[in-house]
Scaffold this motif. Sequence first.
Motif, mmCIF file in Angstrom:
data_model
loop_
_atom_site.group_PDB
_atom_site.id
_atom_site.type_symbol
_atom_site.label_atom_id
_atom_site.label_comp_id
_atom_site.label_asym_id
_atom_site.label_seq_id
_atom_site.Cartn_x
_atom_site.Cartn_y
_atom_site.Cartn_z
ATOM 1 N N ASN A 89 0.816 -1.225 0.000
ATOM 2 C CA ASN A 89 0.000 0.000 0.000
ATOM 3 C C ASN A 89 0.840 1.261 0.000
ATOM 4 N N ASN A 90 0.232 2.317 -0.482
ATOM 5 C CA ASN A 90 0.765 3.661 -0.310
ATOM 6 C C ASN A 90 -0.173 4.422 0.622
ATOM 7 N N PHE A 91 0.303 4.697 1.807
ATOM 8 C CA PHE A 91 -0.449 5.492 2.780
ATOM 9 C C PHE A 91 0.629 6.089 3.667
ATOM 10 N N TYR A 92 1.242 7.157 3.144
ATOM 11 C CA TYR A 92 2.461 7.686 3.738
ATOM 12 C C TYR A 92 2.281 8.181 5.161
ATOM 13 N N GLU A 93 1.042 8.412 5.578
ATOM 14 C CA GLU A 93 0.785 8.782 6.971
ATOM 15 C C GLU A 93 1.242 7.677 7.922
ATOM 16 N N PHE A 94 1.373 6.458 7.399
ATOM 17 C CA PHE A 94 1.798 5.338 8.231
ATOM 18 C C PHE A 94 3.178 4.841 7.838
ATOM 19 N N LYS A 104 1.515 -0.592 10.658
ATOM 20 C CA LYS A 104 1.455 0.504 11.636
ATOM 21 C C LYS A 104 0.083 1.138 11.813
ATOM 22 N N SER A 105 -0.962 0.562 11.200
ATOM 23 C CA SER A 105 -2.275 1.228 11.264
ATOM 24 C C SER A 105 -3.312 0.452 12.063
ATOM 25 N N SER A 106 -2.890 -0.623 12.738
ATOM 26 C CA SER A 106 -3.910 -1.481 13.365
ATOM 27 C C SER A 106 -4.663 -0.774 14.494
ATOM 28 N N PRO A 186 -0.886 13.246 14.064
ATOM 29 C CA PRO A 186 0.423 12.584 14.165
ATOM 30 C C PRO A 186 0.500 11.545 15.272
ATOM 31 N N GLN A 187 -0.352 11.662 16.309
ATOM 32 C CA GLN A 187 -0.324 10.635 17.367
ATOM 33 C C GLN A 187 -0.718 9.284 16.810
ATOM 34 N N GLN A 188 -1.686 9.305 15.914
ATOM 35 C CA GLN A 188 -2.166 8.047 15.339
ATOM 36 C C GLN A 188 -1.446 7.699 14.039
ATOM 37 N N MET A 189 -0.957 8.717 13.368
ATOM 38 C CA MET A 189 -0.350 8.495 12.055
ATOM 39 C C MET A 189 1.127 8.859 12.134
ATOM 40 N N PRO A 190 1.962 7.887 12.485
ATOM 41 C CA PRO A 190 3.369 8.185 12.771
ATOM 42 C C PRO A 190 4.105 8.847 11.617
ATOM 43 N N GLY A 191 3.705 8.587 10.397
ATOM 44 C CA GLY A 191 4.380 9.190 9.247
ATOM 45 C C GLY A 191 4.258 10.699 9.233
ATOM 46 N N GLN A 192 3.223 11.227 9.909
ATOM 47 C CA GLN A 192 3.016 12.681 9.920
ATOM 48 C C GLN A 192 3.962 13.381 10.885
ATOM 49 N N LYS A 193 4.689 12.612 11.675
ATOM 50 C CA LYS A 193 5.649 13.244 12.588
ATOM 51 C C LYS A 193 6.892 13.679 11.836
#
Length: 330
Positions: A89-94, A104-106, A186-193
């Motif tokens: 997948n491409n979901f860069y937030e994760f 990382k999205s469970s 960002p707390q839930q979506m580590p890629g946004q950090k």
Amino acid sequence: MLIRTKKVSDCLESEVTDESVYLNRRQFMKATGGIALGVGGIGNVAAALQEGNSLTPPPSLASSFQNIIETPYGLDEKVAPFDVATSYNNFYEFGYGKNDPKDKSSEFKTTPWAITVEGEADNTGIFDLDDIIKASMLEERIYRLRCVEAWSMVIPWVGVSLGDVLKRFKPTSKAKYVYFETLYDPQQMPGQKGGGLDWPYREGLRIDEAMNPLALLAVGMYGSVLPNQNGAPVRLVLPWKYGFKSIKSIVKIRFVETMPETTWGTLAPSEYGFYANVNPNVDHPRWTQKQERRLPGGVLFPNVVETKMFNGYEDEVGSLYSGMDLKRFY
Ligand code: MTE
């Protein structure tokens, strides 16, 4: 999709749905943490099943939507196995790796889910996703998803007509475009950090593109709710455009007068245009768009197929672009 600033491993209603069906499904998932409820009709997936039970979602997602309207799209296609469509997948937030979104999205929380609707429309405000969806028919549509990175998959989506939903917000005559935004958390979506992309992920469509009958607001795939890594609880699916236009986990819809800025168009405008229509005659500056790797496939059997104009949906969407120079408006 390659980001220049980082090293990335590889690219990037007549019969309205019974509202209790959709709501029960989501409420059930919330109450039980997602244990199987039982199986209802799942539309065309069974007919397309070609590889044992590999199209079957795992027990945590195994309860099915009911009363899905079957559509003729993609009935002759070989559907990708569920585990391929949900682990590449491409979901860069994760994260930027293809497995990161699944890994990382469970814990990502998707209930309750609200969407803010604003801008050039009479019916604006904050709406619960369940209320938005329950007013439309759920349909199953088997679509080809063609990533700008030159891979593709056939996926059986469950969703509602984007145009039907947007019309209920009563866009004004000034609404020439519609803008979409992904959750910023960002707390839930580590890629946004981290850097790389300018968060939140943003996308947009011309209003007539958004109203085209092919455009789907998806809440499920393979007969069940969307896995988190595929954009739960709600995403766009625009099969004639490169995959990056199909924005995931949408929290905002804004009707606007002028062409909105988009994430990829801002980051690398010479590489990712606003339209992003699948077009084998316009190469990406760094690779050809004439062919694609149809997944699953491997080193020994790469399963390369010719890319088709508008990803093979020219009859449905070609008229949206008549008279336009598609080399200039890529
Ligand atoms: N939406 C958000 N919010 N973030 C993303 O990184 N990636 C896009 C698109 N939507 C992306 C996104 C890209 S590049 C593609 S190809 C598709 O999602 C991939 O969808 P899939 O993972 O369900 O196959």
